[in-house]
Design an enzyme around this catalytic site. Structure first.
Site, short mmCIF file in Angstrom:
data_model
loop_
_atom_site.label_atom_id
_atom_site.label_comp_id
_atom_site.label_asym_id
_atom_site.label_seq_id
_atom_site.Cartn_x
_atom_site.Cartn_y
_atom_site.Cartn_z
N LYS A 225 0.85 -1.20 0.00
CA LYS A 225 0.00 0.00 0.00
C LYS A 225 0.88 1.24 0.00
O LYS A 225 1.83 1.33 0.77
CB LYS A 225 -0.91 -0.03 1.23
N ASP A 277 -7.46 -1.65 7.61
CA ASP A 277 -8.34 -2.80 7.88
C ASP A 277 -9.43 -2.87 6.81
O ASP A 277 -9.78 -3.94 6.32
CB ASP A 277 -9.00 -2.68 9.26
O1 KDG Z 1 -6.14 -0.51 12.38
C1 KDG Z 1 -6.89 0.13 13.37
C2 KDG Z 1 -6.38 -0.31 14.69
O2 KDG Z 1 -5.10 0.18 14.87
C3 KDG Z 1 -7.21 0.19 15.82
O3 KDG Z 1 -8.56 -0.19 15.68
C4 KDG Z 1 -6.68 -0.24 17.16
O4 KDG Z 1 -6.20 -2.52 16.88
C5 KDG Z 1 -5.81 -1.43 17.16
C6 KDG Z 1 -4.39 -1.25 17.53
O5 KDG Z 1 -3.87 -2.17 18.13
O6 KDG Z 1 -3.79 -0.24 17.22
#
Ligand code: KDG
Length: 332
Positions: A225, A277
């Site tokens: 990405k 995500d």
């Molecule tokens: O990708 C999003 C995540 O970073 C957030 O929801 C929180 O899982 C998380 C993290 O550990 O940072």
């Protein structure tokens, strides 16, 4: 069979009610976060069957996570409650519009999810999907969690397709500690998502997507990405593996080496958290549907745009027929 099983820690997330430093923001709105459950929720919202495997505390925040993620249509029956350890939470500030610089404060050390191990999660439930989605965040949580990822990614007959989002979170690792582990796990996976910036931060790779592919030749599909620019997909330039996993990996149109670039959409960014995500979820959705490889990237971008334009970590994916029309606009 479940389409996608996602395993990882989720947290109750506190989003600021106004811009400013963590030291100054007076109140926060409750939401939920967790890279892997974000993927599961978006896939379930788009009509795929999805399961989330994790551990939460035996507390109100644990109830909230299980209820909210369940309400997306995700199967949460394999989530275990830990009577001794709490559910993790985290706070963040609004990003600076120009630089996206924001503060994150995690309260997750010693959480219920950090005690995940091969002995404390439901392994058969984790292995029951066509795809098992994992991320590098879990590897950083504890030695037990890393052991679990090693167990799940080890070669074994009938192993689900392993999807691995590198998700390098530097604040969760001691300096340089994550590099070797993240590389090892990415090499064991079938589908890997990594940002060019993460590859540089974690592994010191500069030189663009091709240099990342040179470091990671193993995964059947590698998506690099490139932030607001777009993403490059590398498909294996070799014969498809046998069976359903092979068909899913390589699809009808095999990506030509050296990689297929598809530009991202231009949007007014509200918050970048969760965009990766959403991209992974859109890409996996299109992959499960056997769409050609350029369209897999387009679905990734369309789903990411949905997450980029909301303040929370989790967005509603675009409607399938709408996304399909947009993804097909240039006729490829
Ligand atoms: O990708 C999003 C995540 O970073 C957030 O929801 C929180 O899982 C998380 C993290 O550990 O940072």
């Amino acid at each position: 069979t479940v389409d996608v099983v996602a395993l990882g820690e989720s947290m109750v997330t506190f989003l600021p009610t106004r811009p400013g430093r963590l030291a100054d923001v007076p109140s926060f709105d409750r939401s939920i976060g967790g890279a892997e459950s974000n993927v599961a929720c978006m896939l379930a919202a788009a009509g795929h069957s999805a399961r989330w495997v994790s551990r939460v505390g035996d507390d109100g925040f644990g109830d909230h996570l299980v209820e909210t993620i369940g309400a997306y249509g995700v199967d949460v029956t394999a989530v275990r409650r830990d009577p001794a350890r709490p559910t993790g939470v985290y706070f963040r500030t609004a990003g600076d519009r120009a630089t996206d610089a924001h503060e994150v404060a995690y309260y997750r050390a010693g959480s219920a999810a950090s005690a995940m191990s091969p002995a404390t999660v439901d392994l058969p439930a984790a292995r029951a999907g066509r795809v098992l989605h994992l991320s590098g965040i879990t590897a950083a949580l504890s030695a037990d969690c890393l052991g679990l990822l090693r167990e799940l990614t080890a070669p074994r007959p009938g192993r689900p397709l392993i999807s691995f989002d590198v998700n390098h979170r530097s604040r969760l690792w001691r300096d340089g500690e994550g590099a070797a582990v993240l590389l090892e796990l990415a090499r064991a996976a079938d589908v890997v998502f990594v940002g060019e910036d993460e590859a540089e931060e974690a592994w010191g790779v500069t030189g663009g997507p091709e240099a990342v592919r040179a470091l990671l030749p193993e995964p059947g599909l590698l998506v690099v990405k490139e932030g607001a620019r777009g993403a490059t997909l590398f498909g294996a330039n070799r014969a498809p593996k046998e069976g359903a996993r092979g068909a899913m990996l390589f699809g009808a149109n095999r990506a030509p080496s050296p990689g297929t670039f598809v530009p991202a959409l231009t949007v007014d960014v509200v918050a970048t958290t969760g965009a990766g995500d959403a991209f992974a979820a859109g890409f996996l959705s299109a992959t499960l549907r056997g769409l050609p490889q350029r369209r897999r990237l387009r679905h990734g971008h369309l789903w990411a745009a949905a997450a980029l334009t909301v303040p929370g970590d989790l967005a509603t994916p675009p409607a399938r027929d709408h996304a399909d029309r947009l993804a097909a606009l240039d006729g490829t």
